[in-house]
Design an enzyme around this catalytic site. Structure first.
Site, PDB file in Angstrom:
ATOM      1  N   CYS A  77      67.539  39.418  23.615  1.00  0.00           N
ATOM      2  CA  CYS A  77      67.176  38.800  24.886  1.00  0.00           C
ATOM      3  C   CYS A  77      66.846  37.341  24.635  1.00  0.00           C
ATOM      4  O   CYS A  77      66.221  36.985  23.648  1.00  0.00           O
ATOM      5  CB  CYS A  77      66.016  39.530  25.567  1.00  0.00           C
ATOM      6  SG  CYS A  77      64.380  38.892  25.212  1.00  0.00           S
ATOM      7  N   GLU A  78      67.321  36.498  25.541  1.00  0.00           N
ATOM      8  CA  GLU A  78      67.169  35.061  25.312  1.00  0.00           C
ATOM      9  C   GLU A  78      65.759  34.573  25.597  1.00  0.00           C
ATOM     10  O   GLU A  78      65.399  33.471  25.225  1.00  0.00           O
ATOM     11  CB  GLU A  78      68.189  34.271  26.128  1.00  0.00           C
ATOM     12  CG  GLU A  78      67.998  34.321  27.629  1.00  0.00           C
ATOM     13  CD  GLU A  78      69.084  33.526  28.350  1.00  0.00           C
ATOM     14  OE1 GLU A  78      70.169  33.344  27.778  1.00  0.00           O
ATOM     15  OE2 GLU A  78      68.823  33.086  29.480  1.00  0.00           O
ATOM     16  N   HIS A  79      64.955  35.384  26.251  1.00  0.00           N
ATOM     17  CA  HIS A  79      63.583  34.952  26.536  1.00  0.00           C
ATOM     18  C   HIS A  79      62.656  35.149  25.353  1.00  0.00           C
ATOM     19  O   HIS A  79      61.698  34.402  25.184  1.00  0.00           O
ATOM     20  CB  HIS A  79      63.030  35.722  27.747  1.00  0.00           C
ATOM     21  CG  HIS A  79      63.742  35.410  29.014  1.00  0.00           C
ATOM     22  ND1 HIS A  79      63.941  36.329  30.021  1.00  0.00           N
ATOM     23  CD2 HIS A  79      64.340  34.270  29.428  1.00  0.00           C
ATOM     24  CE1 HIS A  79      64.618  35.758  31.006  1.00  0.00           C
ATOM     25  NE2 HIS A  79      64.881  34.525  30.663  1.00  0.00           N
ATOM     26  N   HIS A  80      62.897  36.179  24.555  1.00  0.00           N
ATOM     27  CA  HIS A  80      61.981  36.484  23.451  1.00  0.00           C
ATOM     28  C   HIS A  80      62.680  36.603  22.108  1.00  0.00           C
ATOM     29  O   HIS A  80      62.036  36.806  21.089  1.00  0.00           O
ATOM     30  CB  HIS A  80      61.233  37.790  23.754  1.00  0.00           C
ATOM     31  CG  HIS A  80      60.533  37.792  25.069  1.00  0.00           C
ATOM     32  ND1 HIS A  80      61.101  38.295  26.227  1.00  0.00           N
ATOM     33  CD2 HIS A  80      59.311  37.308  25.428  1.00  0.00           C
ATOM     34  CE1 HIS A  80      60.261  38.144  27.234  1.00  0.00           C
ATOM     35  NE2 HIS A  80      59.167  37.552  26.788  1.00  0.00           N
ATOM     36  N   GLN A 119      70.728  40.593  30.149  1.00  0.00           N
ATOM     37  CA  GLN A 119      71.562  41.784  30.362  1.00  0.00           C
ATOM     38  C   GLN A 119      72.512  41.579  31.542  1.00  0.00           C
ATOM     39  O   GLN A 119      73.673  42.010  31.509  1.00  0.00           O
ATOM     40  CB  GLN A 119      70.654  43.000  30.584  1.00  0.00           C
ATOM     41  CG  GLN A 119      71.447  44.305  30.650  1.00  0.00           C
ATOM     42  CD  GLN A 119      70.563  45.510  30.825  1.00  0.00           C
ATOM     43  OE1 GLN A 119      69.434  45.555  30.321  1.00  0.00           O
ATOM     44  NE2 GLN A 119      71.036  46.503  31.545  1.00  0.00           N
ATOM     45  N   HIS A 147      64.655  47.300  26.433  1.00  0.00           N
ATOM     46  CA  HIS A 147      64.324  45.956  25.937  1.00  0.00           C
ATOM     47  C   HIS A 147      63.051  46.018  25.106  1.00  0.00           C
ATOM     48  O   HIS A 147      61.997  46.374  25.622  1.00  0.00           O
ATOM     49  CB  HIS A 147      64.125  45.003  27.117  1.00  0.00           C
ATOM     50  CG  HIS A 147      65.408  44.668  27.831  1.00  0.00           C
ATOM     51  ND1 HIS A 147      65.949  43.405  27.833  1.00  0.00           N
ATOM     52  CD2 HIS A 147      66.264  45.451  28.529  1.00  0.00           C
ATOM     53  CE1 HIS A 147      67.088  43.420  28.524  1.00  0.00           C
ATOM     54  NE2 HIS A 147      67.300  44.647  28.956  1.00  0.00           N
ATOM     55  N   CYS A 149      61.311  43.648  24.124  1.00  0.00           N
ATOM     56  CA  CYS A 149      60.292  42.716  24.622  1.00  0.00           C
ATOM     57  C   CYS A 149      59.413  43.370  25.682  1.00  0.00           C
ATOM     58  O   CYS A 149      58.257  42.993  25.861  1.00  0.00           O
ATOM     59  CB  CYS A 149      60.929  41.427  25.143  1.00  0.00           C
ATOM     60  SG  CYS A 149      62.032  41.658  26.535  1.00  0.00           S
TER      61      CYS A 149
HETATM   62 ZN    ZN Z   1      62.829  39.506  26.660  1.00  0.00          ZN
END
Ligand code: ZN
Length: 191
Positions: A77-80, A119, A147, A149
């Site tokens: 995931c690009e956020h975490h 996703q 996920h 995260c």
């Molecule tokens: Zn994430």
């Protein structure tokens, strides 16, 4: 190409920053391993879908719906920058009798998954690539994923699964086609 030495240095600094000792036995080779791991997990940026698919498209007589179910998916995931993983289901109807070689759809999924992703975007990119590379009449892609995260951090949502879908062409326009796709994906296994 990823500059491995630079990444190793950054990981070493990260290890120090979180209060660990990079010289400790178990961690000594960690920056090297992490650099190699990230190079692999983000190798999808370097691949070209056209080159990947090229030569693996076959001609058949009819334009029936083709389903590839339960393709394993592993992405970040690009956020975490934590993994999300699950299954991807692809359905398409060709227009000119063009179909993919069996392993190619899985390679295509891997190519887009080995990047920093959302996703939703991953689902759409796969659908778009299938649509464009064979000029399909329609495409449907569904991804179900866990996920880390969400599972590992803060409020525990251990069992939550996220489902995303992307439908293009006749899968978007025709309710009957979309329902056939969903029925085939949800059908119990024969073997
Ligand atoms: Zn994430």
């Amino acid at each position: 190409m990823v500059d491995r030495q630079k990444v190793e240095k950054l990981i070493r600094e990260l290890i120090i920053e979180i209060g660990e000792d990079p010289e400790r036995e178990g961690l000594r080779k960690t920056p090297e391993r992490v650099a190699a791991t990230y190079e692999f997990l983000t190798s999808g940026y370097k691949e070209d879908p056209k080159r990947l698919i090229n030569g693996a498209i076959f001609k058949q007589e009819t334009n029936n719906m083709v389903i590839a179910r339960d393709i394993e998916i592993y992405s970040l995931c690009e956020h975490h920058m934590l993994p999300f993983f699950g299954r991807c289901h692809i359905g398409y109807i060709s227009r000119e009798g063009k179909v993919f070689g069996v392993s190619k759809l899985a390679r295509l999924v891997d190519m887009y998954a080995r990047r920093l992703q959302l996703q939703e975007r991953l689902t759409h990119q796969i659908a778009r690539a299938v649509m464009d590379s064979i000029n399909a009449e329609g495409v449907g892609v569904i991804i179900e994923a866990h996920h880390l995260c969400m599972m590992m951090r803060g409020v525990s949502k251990q069992n939550s699964m996220m489902t995303t879908s992307s439908v293009l062409g006749s899968f978007h326009e025709s309710v009957a086609t979309r329902n056939e796709f969903l029925a085939l994906i949800n059908r119990p296994r024969i073997m």
